[in-house]
Design a protein around this motif. Sequence first.
Motif, PDB file in Angstrom:
ATOM      1  N   GLU A  67      63.547 -34.571  59.848  1.00 50.43           N
ATOM      2  CA  GLU A  67      63.654 -33.664  58.704  1.00 50.43           C
ATOM      3  C   GLU A  67      64.661 -34.184  57.680  1.00 50.43           C
ATOM      4  O   GLU A  67      64.467 -34.040  56.466  1.00 50.43           O
ATOM      5  CB  GLU A  67      64.034 -32.268  59.193  1.00 50.43           C
ATOM      6  CG  GLU A  67      62.909 -31.586  59.965  1.00 50.43           C
ATOM      7  CD  GLU A  67      63.326 -30.274  60.586  1.00 50.43           C
ATOM      8  OE1 GLU A  67      64.546 -29.992  60.602  1.00 50.43           O
ATOM      9  OE2 GLU A  67      62.448 -29.528  61.058  1.00 50.43           O
ATOM     10  N   LEU A  70      62.889 -36.800  55.756  1.00 49.00           N
ATOM     11  CA  LEU A  70      62.005 -36.191  54.767  1.00 49.00           C
ATOM     12  C   LEU A  70      62.793 -35.739  53.535  1.00 49.00           C
ATOM     13  O   LEU A  70      62.360 -35.939  52.395  1.00 49.00           O
ATOM     14  CB  LEU A  70      61.281 -34.989  55.384  1.00 49.00           C
ATOM     15  CG  LEU A  70      60.051 -35.301  56.233  1.00 49.00           C
ATOM     16  CD1 LEU A  70      59.606 -34.059  57.002  1.00 49.00           C
ATOM     17  CD2 LEU A  70      58.916 -35.804  55.361  1.00 49.00           C
ATOM     18  N   GLN A  74      62.231 -37.037  49.753  1.00 46.40           N
ATOM     19  CA  GLN A  74      61.939 -36.067  48.702  1.00 46.40           C
ATOM     20  C   GLN A  74      62.943 -36.183  47.556  1.00 46.40           C
ATOM     21  O   GLN A  74      62.578 -36.062  46.373  1.00 46.40           O
ATOM     22  CB  GLN A  74      61.958 -34.651  49.287  1.00 46.40           C
ATOM     23  CG  GLN A  74      60.771 -34.362  50.191  1.00 46.40           C
ATOM     24  CD  GLN A  74      60.964 -33.124  51.048  1.00 46.40           C
ATOM     25  OE1 GLN A  74      62.022 -32.496  51.021  1.00 46.40           O
ATOM     26  NE2 GLN A  74      59.950 -32.761  51.815  1.00 46.40           N
ATOM     27  N   GLN A 248      56.509 -40.086  53.488  1.00 47.12           N
ATOM     28  CA  GLN A 248      56.687 -38.652  53.734  1.00 47.12           C
ATOM     29  C   GLN A 248      55.552 -38.115  54.604  1.00 47.12           C
ATOM     30  O   GLN A 248      55.783 -37.310  55.519  1.00 47.12           O
ATOM     31  CB  GLN A 248      56.719 -37.894  52.409  1.00 47.12           C
ATOM     32  CG  GLN A 248      57.980 -38.083  51.591  1.00 47.12           C
ATOM     33  CD  GLN A 248      57.997 -37.177  50.371  1.00 47.12           C
ATOM     34  OE1 GLN A 248      57.808 -35.971  50.467  1.00 47.12           O
ATOM     35  NE2 GLN A 248      58.199 -37.776  49.206  1.00 47.12           N
ATOM     36  N   LEU A 251      56.125 -39.050  58.182  1.00 45.67           N
ATOM     37  CA  LEU A 251      57.184 -38.263  58.816  1.00 45.67           C
ATOM     38  C   LEU A 251      56.747 -36.827  59.069  1.00 45.67           C
ATOM     39  O   LEU A 251      57.173 -36.208  60.053  1.00 45.67           O
ATOM     40  CB  LEU A 251      58.446 -38.287  57.955  1.00 45.67           C
ATOM     41  CG  LEU A 251      59.202 -39.613  57.880  1.00 45.67           C
ATOM     42  CD1 LEU A 251      60.501 -39.438  57.118  1.00 45.67           C
ATOM     43  CD2 LEU A 251      59.489 -40.180  59.272  1.00 45.67           C
ATOM     44  N   GLU A 252      55.918 -36.281  58.193  1.00 45.85           N
ATOM     45  CA  GLU A 252      55.390 -34.931  58.419  1.00 45.85           C
ATOM     46  C   GLU A 252      54.586 -34.893  59.716  1.00 45.85           C
ATOM     47  O   GLU A 252      54.707 -33.956  60.513  1.00 45.85           O
ATOM     48  CB  GLU A 252      54.506 -34.508  57.247  1.00 45.85           C
ATOM     49  CG  GLU A 252      55.249 -34.205  55.962  1.00 45.85           C
ATOM     50  CD  GLU A 252      55.914 -32.846  55.966  1.00 45.85           C
ATOM     51  OE1 GLU A 252      55.830 -32.141  56.997  1.00 45.85           O
ATOM     52  OE2 GLU A 252      56.526 -32.495  54.948  1.00 45.85           O
TER      53      GLU A 252
END
Length: 313
Positions: A67, A70, A74, A248, A251-252
């Motif tokens: 997280e 991420l 972002q 991203q 990683l999600e």
Amino acid sequence: MSLYVNNNTTAFNVFSSYTQNLNGLRGSMSRLSSGVKSVKDDAAGVAISEQMRSQARSTSKARNGVENGLSLLQTADSWMQKVNDMLGRMHELSVEASDGTKTSGDKGNIQTEFKELQDEISRVTSKSTSAAKFNGLYLLRGGNGQATVAGDGVGSGKIKLQVGADVNQTIDLSLENLQVSNTATIGTVHSYTYSTNHAVLTSTHTTVSWASVIDSSKMSVGSTDAIGKVQQAIEHIANSRAKVGAQQNRLENTRSGLLAYEDNIRASESKIRDVDMARESTELAKFQILSQVGNAMLAQAGQLPAAATRLIG
């Protein structure tokens, strides 16, 4: 039936049963109060559950790391969006400056804004004063984002994320190098001249480096091929953002997998270690009754030797 005075075997048998029931009562109360089985209740199960418990906790920490990764990506994408916005405005200005109806004063004003945008992109992306950072890591200077001790640079390599509870379960994150010192080629501007019958007379193919676009000392709004060069820079940022978006996405998926894994392993650990409260409550009631009955029977068994006095009375 024989009658003994020195050894009351009946009382001893009752006492033995009473002691076992009392121990069962204590164990049941201990399990209900803690909610888990102790090592004496299930030695092998507790050993297995401790490994599962450690795996679940470590997986939770790995998920937190994902997280954080991420959030880093972002944040980097948000800064690249601002760079893209400024490049878009630079493209508008370069088109406007190419308008033959503009006076030299108009073009001077356009150049003023154009230069400010170049300098702002350089400020956001470059040097130790770069604004694009996350938890002390530089986001748009390439490498691993960590400032080097010697010189104004960043460490080589990539950002390594621990994405699992076991050794070598890692993912490398790549950061884009958008510094004003980056002279890497980002594209080519193609220009052609034609004859009256539309045949190609001449052609030029100018390679474009990232630095040549955002360095105000190397390019102005009136430079040759300024429109094409800014277009190449916009395309470069778009490709860079696509790479960040792909990371991203990965990683999600990793986070979702870790969450499912943690949920399943906690469920398995619970089946081994946690006490079935309904069943244990029934056991408690049973041992309470047996202990009370055993206590009463122990009192009765203690009266048996007294019958000998009636024989000699």
